[in-house]
Design a protein around this motif. Structure first.
Motif, PDB file in Angstrom:
ATOM      1  N   PHE A   1       2.659  -4.981   4.047  1.00 57.03           N
ATOM      2  CA  PHE A   1       2.151  -4.647   2.724  1.00 57.03           C
ATOM      3  C   PHE A   1       3.144  -4.983   1.597  1.00 57.03           C
ATOM      4  CE2 PHE A   1      -0.911  -2.004   5.069  1.00 57.03           C
ATOM      5  CZ  PHE A   1      -2.057  -2.147   4.299  1.00 57.03           C
TER       6      PHE A   1
ATOM      7  N   SER B   1       7.636   0.291  -0.986  1.00 55.50           N
ATOM      8  CA  SER B   1       7.449  -0.342   0.315  1.00 55.50           C
ATOM      9  C   SER B   1       8.774  -0.736   0.975  1.00 55.50           C
ATOM     10  CB  SER B   1       6.541  -1.565   0.190  1.00 55.50           C
ATOM     11  OG  SER B   1       7.065  -2.505  -0.726  1.00 55.50           O
TER      12      SER B   1
ATOM     13  N   GLY C   1      -0.283   0.816  -3.944  1.00 52.28           N
ATOM     14  CA  GLY C   1      -1.442   0.824  -3.045  1.00 52.28           C
ATOM     15  C   GLY C   1      -2.428  -0.307  -3.254  1.00 52.28           C
ATOM     16  N   THR C   2      -2.050  -1.317  -4.038  1.00 53.39           N
ATOM     17  CA  THR C   2      -3.026  -2.372  -4.363  1.00 53.39           C
ATOM     18  C   THR C   2      -2.745  -3.714  -3.680  1.00 53.39           C
ATOM     19  OG1 THR C   2      -1.820  -3.035  -6.356  1.00 53.39           O
ATOM     20  CG2 THR C   2      -3.535  -1.335  -6.604  1.00 53.39           C
ATOM     21  N   THR C   3      -1.694  -3.782  -2.881  1.00 52.34           N
ATOM     22  CA  THR C   3      -1.414  -5.033  -2.158  1.00 52.34           C
ATOM     23  C   THR C   3      -2.460  -5.226  -1.069  1.00 52.34           C
ATOM     24  OG1 THR C   3       0.962  -4.888  -2.586  1.00 52.34           O
ATOM     25  CG2 THR C   3       0.253  -6.278  -0.741  1.00 52.34           C
ATOM     26  N   LYS C   4      -3.092  -6.386  -1.061  1.00 47.84           N
ATOM     27  CA  LYS C   4      -4.160  -6.660  -0.102  1.00 47.84           C
ATOM     28  C   LYS C   4      -3.631  -7.402   1.123  1.00 47.84           C
ATOM     29  CE  LYS C   4      -7.802  -6.944  -3.645  1.00 47.84           C
ATOM     30  NZ  LYS C   4      -8.678  -5.842  -3.175  1.00 47.84           N
TER      31      LYS C   4
ATOM     32  N   PRO D   1       4.496  -6.813  -1.427  1.00 49.00           N
ATOM     33  CA  PRO D   1       3.845  -7.729  -2.374  1.00 49.00           C
ATOM     34  C   PRO D   1       4.255  -9.171  -2.086  1.00 49.00           C
ATOM     35  CG  PRO D   1       4.705  -5.803  -3.517  1.00 49.00           C
ATOM     36  CD  PRO D   1       5.232  -5.731  -2.122  1.00 49.00           C
TER      37      PRO D   1
ATOM     38  N   SER E   1      -6.817  -3.659   0.354  1.00 46.19           N
ATOM     39  CA  SER E   1      -5.614  -2.888   0.036  1.00 46.19           C
ATOM     40  C   SER E   1      -5.827  -1.448   0.502  1.00 46.19           C
ATOM     41  CB  SER E   1      -5.364  -2.900  -1.476  1.00 46.19           C
ATOM     42  OG  SER E   1      -6.416  -2.207  -2.151  1.00 46.19           O
ATOM     43  N   GLN E   2      -4.762  -0.645   0.434  1.00 45.99           N
ATOM     44  CA  GLN E   2      -4.916   0.782   0.725  1.00 45.99           C
ATOM     45  C   GLN E   2      -5.887   1.425  -0.268  1.00 45.99           C
ATOM     46  OE1 GLN E   2      -0.526   1.497   0.589  1.00 45.99           O
ATOM     47  NE2 GLN E   2      -0.964   2.840   2.329  1.00 45.99           N
ATOM     48  N   ARG E   3      -5.829   0.967  -1.531  1.00 35.97           N
ATOM     49  CA  ARG E   3      -6.757   1.483  -2.543  1.00 35.97           C
ATOM     50  C   ARG E   3      -8.198   1.174  -2.138  1.00 35.97           C
ATOM     51  NH1 ARG E   3      -7.169   5.405  -6.008  1.00 35.97           N
ATOM     52  NH2 ARG E   3      -9.135   5.623  -4.875  1.00 35.97           N
ATOM     53  N   ASP E   4      -8.438  -0.039  -1.629  1.00 37.39           N
ATOM     54  CA  ASP E   4      -9.778  -0.409  -1.171  1.00 37.39           C
ATOM     55  C   ASP E   4     -10.223   0.474  -0.011  1.00 37.39           C
ATOM     56  OD1 ASP E   4      -9.938  -2.535  -3.006  1.00 37.39           O
ATOM     57  OD2 ASP E   4      -8.978  -3.926  -1.590  1.00 37.39           O
TER      58      ASP E   4
ATOM     59  N   ASP F   1      -1.493 -11.142   3.322  1.00 43.40           N
ATOM     60  CA  ASP F   1      -2.698 -11.816   2.832  1.00 43.40           C
ATOM     61  C   ASP F   1      -2.586 -13.278   3.256  1.00 43.40           C
ATOM     62  OD1 ASP F   1      -4.530 -13.280   1.405  1.00 43.40           O
ATOM     63  OD2 ASP F   1      -3.770 -12.724  -0.570  1.00 43.40           O
TER      64      ASP F   1
END
Length: 338
Positions: free
Chosen positions: A292, A264, A186-189, A294, A238-241, A299
């Motif tokens: 999403f 993913s 969940g951290t890929t921006k 990586p 990211s999804q986390r954000d 991005d």
């Protein structure tokens, strides 16, 4: 093609875009295009709409009814326009875009913003695997190949409100039931933009000079993006954000949500397979999940030049976008209904 300069244009040439035509002017992003253009006070806006449509437009917008099966009506509606913005519904006919592009060329329109909003079309891997990129590249080429019009493709990433509100197949969030599927960790921006930011970007673009004054003029102009992508963004997230933003807006924590994870690539492949079986949601899952990956190209701001500064638009506060998204969901937002 050689660069054109304002100093070489015929007498009476005005070095700015004044007349703008918009298809889809009452739609999710189209209405923001219109609103932001009107705010500048520099443009006359013409909304092209189907005959009999009940769409309403703000004061000051000229309404012109068209028939997609009557090219003469399309050309007449576009006569004397300088810039043509195309936004089409997901339910638009397969040949509608081509009809509009051909009519624009016959009307002599210099610039067309095609219905190609979204990811980086010029990242070959992403464009070939995100279900829509290759098609959108063809749409841009179609404009350029007219030999009359030039495209300017607004690449804004996914629309934030739309994508967060629609449900699990898109950004992975089920807002009503407080569930989220994180792709990988969940951290890929990725870059993403709000509808209003897209409106500001268009207004900023069309408030620039059309052409440089002469060879010494290095300022940004509309022609700077002739047959090129226009990269803009609201935020890199990211999804986390996104979940953290939801927590701030809702006043809750992870413990209030059901959080699961899915690789993913596994999710993307399943989406592709489901789409082939006729499952529309498979299309959404594949398109969004691929973005999403990586280092997968979602991005784009770290590999491309953002136009935000040149257009005079600032990054946005993600919490403001999240709040608007929750309001959409509460209102019963359903773009696929009806």
């Amino acid at each position: 093609m050689s660069v054109k300069y304002a100093k070489d244009q015929p007498a009476g040439f005005s070095n700015r875009i004044e007349k703008v035509a918009v298809v889809g002017a009452s739609g999710n992003v189209g209405k923001h295009f219109v609103q932001e253009l009107l705010k500048t006070g520099k443009h006359t806006v013409t909304a092209l709409t189907r005959a009999g449509s009940k769409s309403e437009f703000p004061a000051g917008v000229k309404r012109v009814e068209i028939d997609y099966d009557d090219e003469e009506s399309l050309v007449a509606a576009l006569k004397d326009q300088q810039f043509f913005v195309i936004t089409l519904s997901v339910r638009a006919g397969p040949d509608e875009h081509s009809k509009l592009v051909n009519a624009a060329a016959k009307a002599g329109i210099a610039y067309v913003m095609p219905n190609a909003y979204g990811n980086d079309l010029f990242n070959e891997s992403l464009a070939n695997e995100d279900m829509v990129g290759a098609k959108y590249r063809q749409v841009c080429e179609e404009v350029e190949n007219t030999g009359v019009s030039s495209y300017i493709a607004m690449l804004c990433g996914f629309w934030y409100e739309w994508s967060l509100a629609l449900g699990e197949p898109w950004f992975g969030f089920d807002l009503k039931n407080k569930k989220v599927v994180f792709f990988d960790d969940g951290t890929t921006k990725i870059n993403t933009s709000t509808w209003q930011q897209c409106g500001r970007a268009l207004a900023g673009l069309l408030s620039l000079k059309e052409l440089p004054e002469d060879k010494n003029d290095k300022s940004a102009t509309v022609s700077s993006w002739k047959n090129k992508p226009l990269y803009i963004t609201s935020f890199l997230a990211s999804q986390r954000d996104m979940l953290d933003s939801l927590h701030r807006v809702l006043g809750d924590t992870d413990s209030d949500w059901e959080i699961t994870h899915q690789p993913s690539k596994e999710r993307w492949q399943k989406g592709v397979e489901d789409m082939k079986k006729g499952d529309r949601l498979g299309f959404g899952r594949a398109m969004y999940t691929r973005t999403f990956f990586p280092n997968g190209g979602g991005d784009f701001e770290n590999h491309r030049t953002l136009a935000n500064d040149a257009l005079g638009i600032k990054r946005e506060d993600i919490d403001v976008g999240t709040k608007k998204t929750l309001e959409l969901v509460e209102s019963g937002f359903n773009p696929f209904g009806g």
